[in-house]
Design an enzyme around this catalytic site. Structure first.
Site, PDB file in Angstrom:
ATOM      1  N   ARG A 276      25.454  24.941  34.146  1.00 16.41           N
ATOM      2  CA  ARG A 276      26.026  23.923  35.029  1.00 16.41           C
ATOM      3  C   ARG A 276      24.977  23.035  35.689  1.00 16.41           C
ATOM      4  NH1 ARG A 276      30.947  24.980  37.329  1.00 16.41           N
ATOM      5  NH2 ARG A 276      30.547  27.183  36.909  1.00 16.41           N
ATOM      6  N   ARG A 312      39.226  22.786  34.818  1.00 17.80           N
ATOM      7  CA  ARG A 312      38.648  23.456  35.983  1.00 17.80           C
ATOM      8  C   ARG A 312      39.543  23.392  37.241  1.00 17.80           C
ATOM      9  NH1 ARG A 312      34.480  22.319  38.252  1.00 17.80           N
ATOM     10  NH2 ARG A 312      33.783  24.434  38.606  1.00 17.80           N
ATOM     11  N   TYR A 316      40.437  27.143  38.217  1.00 16.72           N
ATOM     12  CA  TYR A 316      39.667  27.695  39.350  1.00 16.72           C
ATOM     13  C   TYR A 316      39.974  27.012  40.675  1.00 16.72           C
ATOM     14  CZ  TYR A 316      36.403  28.568  35.367  1.00 16.72           C
ATOM     15  OH  TYR A 316      35.819  28.912  34.179  1.00 16.72           O
ATOM     16  N   CYS A 344      53.271  19.010  30.510  1.00 12.48           N
ATOM     17  CA  CYS A 344      54.476  19.592  31.072  1.00 12.48           C
ATOM     18  C   CYS A 344      54.192  20.942  31.720  1.00 12.48           C
ATOM     19  CB  CYS A 344      55.542  19.712  29.985  1.00 12.48           C
ATOM     20  SG  CYS A 344      55.780  18.139  29.167  1.00 12.48           S
ATOM     21  N   GLU A 345      53.435  20.940  32.772  1.00  5.93           N
ATOM     22  CA  GLU A 345      53.112  22.135  33.553  1.00  5.93           C
ATOM     23  C   GLU A 345      52.875  21.666  34.981  1.00  5.93           C
ATOM     24  OE1 GLU A 345      52.217  25.410  32.553  1.00  5.93           O
ATOM     25  OE2 GLU A 345      52.222  25.139  30.373  1.00  5.93           O
TER      26      GLU A 345
HETATM   27  C1  LIG Z   1      27.922  31.139  31.510  1.00  8.21           C
HETATM   28  C2  LIG Z   1      26.632  31.863  31.430  1.00  8.21           C
HETATM   29  C3  LIG Z   1      25.452  31.269  31.887  1.00  8.21           C
HETATM   30  C4  LIG Z   1      25.419  29.919  32.566  1.00  8.21           C
HETATM   31  O1  LIG Z   1      26.021  29.912  33.807  1.00  8.21           O
HETATM   32  P1  LIG Z   1      25.928  28.595  34.724  1.00  8.21           P
HETATM   33  O2  LIG Z   1      26.618  28.989  35.957  1.00  8.21           O
HETATM   34  O3  LIG Z   1      26.593  27.497  34.002  1.00  8.21           O
HETATM   35  O4  LIG Z   1      24.476  28.338  34.956  1.00  8.21           O
HETATM   36  C5  LIG Z   1      24.269  31.939  31.684  1.00  8.21           C
HETATM   37  N1  LIG Z   1      24.246  33.158  31.073  1.00  8.21           N
HETATM   38  C6  LIG Z   1      25.358  33.764  30.653  1.00  8.21           C
HETATM   39  C7  LIG Z   1      25.265  35.089  29.996  1.00  8.21           C
HETATM   40  C8  LIG Z   1      26.599  33.146  30.811  1.00  8.21           C
HETATM   41  O5  LIG Z   1      27.698  33.758  30.376  1.00  8.21           O
END
Ligand SMILES: *Cc1c(COP(=O)(O)O)cnc(C)c1O
Length: 423
Positions: A276, A312, A316, A344-345
């Site tokens: 991210r 998202r 979440y 349709c949700e």
């Molecule tokens: C999803 C994931 C990440 C990355 O997570 P971010 O929050 O996007 O930085 C890193 N390692 C593993 C094993 C993951 O499943």
């Protein structure tokens, strides 16, 4: 920091007006800024420049080939979680020596592909996976470098769906059992334990949980070395958060400094798996307003992007800032509305109870911070073709994935002949 900003009330990505891109490629549309991607990578890497390290971009966050190649050009590797991601990474030209493979459910053919490619390391999440990997490596005449993903039982203080390092989560091996399983791994054929791995969750906004986890790994590393297991890699996963709304995650520089402080005397190569933080704010989703509807209790702005394009908010309750692509001359009056898609949700929304400048049909909106877990989590629900993706680089822009067509929707489907004949 990202390169999406207004010039004369019009939203630009780097030097390109977003509106110009939309005129060519339509909506809904993902637009990424290559300047932002590179900047984020460099800022993240900077604190580690004096120490042996590898940045393995967690490609599930955004797996377009062009974006993988940008990071690979900067010296980065990838963290993969499936055979499909291995395929993409290799297609993008990521060297196998910079690929680590995470995930609780690796299948034997996926292991085989990764073994044949000679990836750097498997992050193994259970004793049974260890057994299977040993068998597969033996069968192929290969040796598998492994880390165990340990679960340090640290609360990442994030959304329950994206916390992964608690005892109650499905991920990793309990820290108390780690030594015993490392010893088993050492004695299994065709396995080479070379690393320790953990990943405690996503969108973390505090340093504390990272520090706690690394301290726990530090103790384990000592124990393993005392038992003659030669650990070379410490993989601390990803998880650093980004500002979507009011949150104030640690700056990558502070994160890096704090981690380095804990590991600098450990004589290891550090592996990080950021997702991210590299791509989140480097991408936006552009959508067009279709209708406005004022109910008795609520206002609705109906747009042409939906939960299939960006899940998202629905999944979440995630917050994404939503702004106009062209700001009006006099500020339009603000009003409070749910911004919803055509699916349709009732769970199909991009924002709820959001105060925004009142938009009118035909206007473009930018859903900000959509670069991570945006396109990669999209689906064809309601038979909606997936979005196009565009990459901006300075004053140029490039289509990096074409919009799906109706033909794409039915690719691979077959009607059995007796049903076709009406029987
Ligand atoms: C999803 C994931 C990440 C990355 O997570 P971010 O929050 O996007 O930085 C890193 N390692 C593993 C094993 C993951 O499943």
């Amino acid at each position: 920091m990202h390169y999406f900003s207004y010039k004369d009330r019009e939203l630009f990505c780097e030097q390109v007006p977003v509106n110009q891109i939309v005129e060519e490629f339509g909506t809904p549309l993902f637009v990424y800024s290559s300047g932002t991607l590179k900047r984020h990578y460099r800022i993240f890497e900077e604190p580690f420049s004096g120490a042996p390290h590898m940045i393995c971009f967690s490609m599930k966050a955004c797996s377009n080939l062009a974006i993988l190649k940008i990071f690979s050009n900067l010296g980065g590797g990838v963290d993969i979680v499936s055979g499909g991601e291995l395929f993409r990474a290799l297609k993008a030209g990521v060297p196998p020596s910079r690929i680590v493979y995470s995930g609780v459910g690796k299948k034997s053919y996926e292991m085989d592909d990764a073994l044949r490619s000679d990836i750097l390391m498997f992050n193994v999440e259970s004793e049974e996976e260890l057994q299977l990997l040993s068998q597969r490596a033996l069968a192929l005449g290969k040796s598998a470098r492994i880390a165990l993903r340990v679960n340090p039982d640290v609360d990442p203080l994030t959304h329950p769906y994206i916390s992964t390092g608690l005892k109650s989560n499905k991920f990793g091996i309990q820290i108390e059992q780690a030594l015993e399983i490392y010893l088993k791994a050492r004695d299994l054929p065709a396995l080479e334990p070379v690393g320790i791995d953990c990943h405690i969750g996503s969108q973390l906004t505090e340093l504390g949980p990272f520090m706690e986890a690394v301290s726990i790994l530090r103790k384990l590393l000592k124990k393993l070395r005392n038992n003659g297991i030669d650990i070379k890699y410490l993989d601390i996963g990803g998880g650093l958060g980004i500002p979507y709304d009011q949150e104030t995650p640690p700056a990558p520089g502070d994160y890096g400094a704090a981690i380095l402080d804990l590991v600098s005397d450990m004589d290891i190569t550090l592996i990080m798996e950021p997702g991210r933080v590299l791509v989140g704010n480097a991408g936006v989703m552009i959508t067009r307003v279709l209708y406005k509807k004022s109910g008795l209790e609520k206002n609705f702005v109906i747009v042409d992007a939906a939960m299939n394009d960006l899940i998202r908010p629905s999944l979440y309750k995630a917050y994404h800032s939503i702004i106009k692509v062209k700001k009006s001359l006099d500020q339009a009056p603000k009003f409070v509305a749910d911004i919803v898609g055509p699916i349709c949700e009732s769970g199909d929304f991009l924002a709820r109870g959001r105060e925004i400048e009142e938009p009118f049909p035909g206007e473009l909106l930018a859903v900000m911070s959509a670069g991570a877990y945006g396109f990669t989590m999209s689906s064809n629900y309601n038979s909606r073709p997936r979005c196009a993706e565009v990459l901006v680089d300075g004053s140029n822009y490039y289509l990096i994935r074409q919009r799906e067509t109706y033909e794409d929707l039915i690719r691979g489907e077959k009607v059995p002949s007796h049903i076709l004949e009406g029987k």
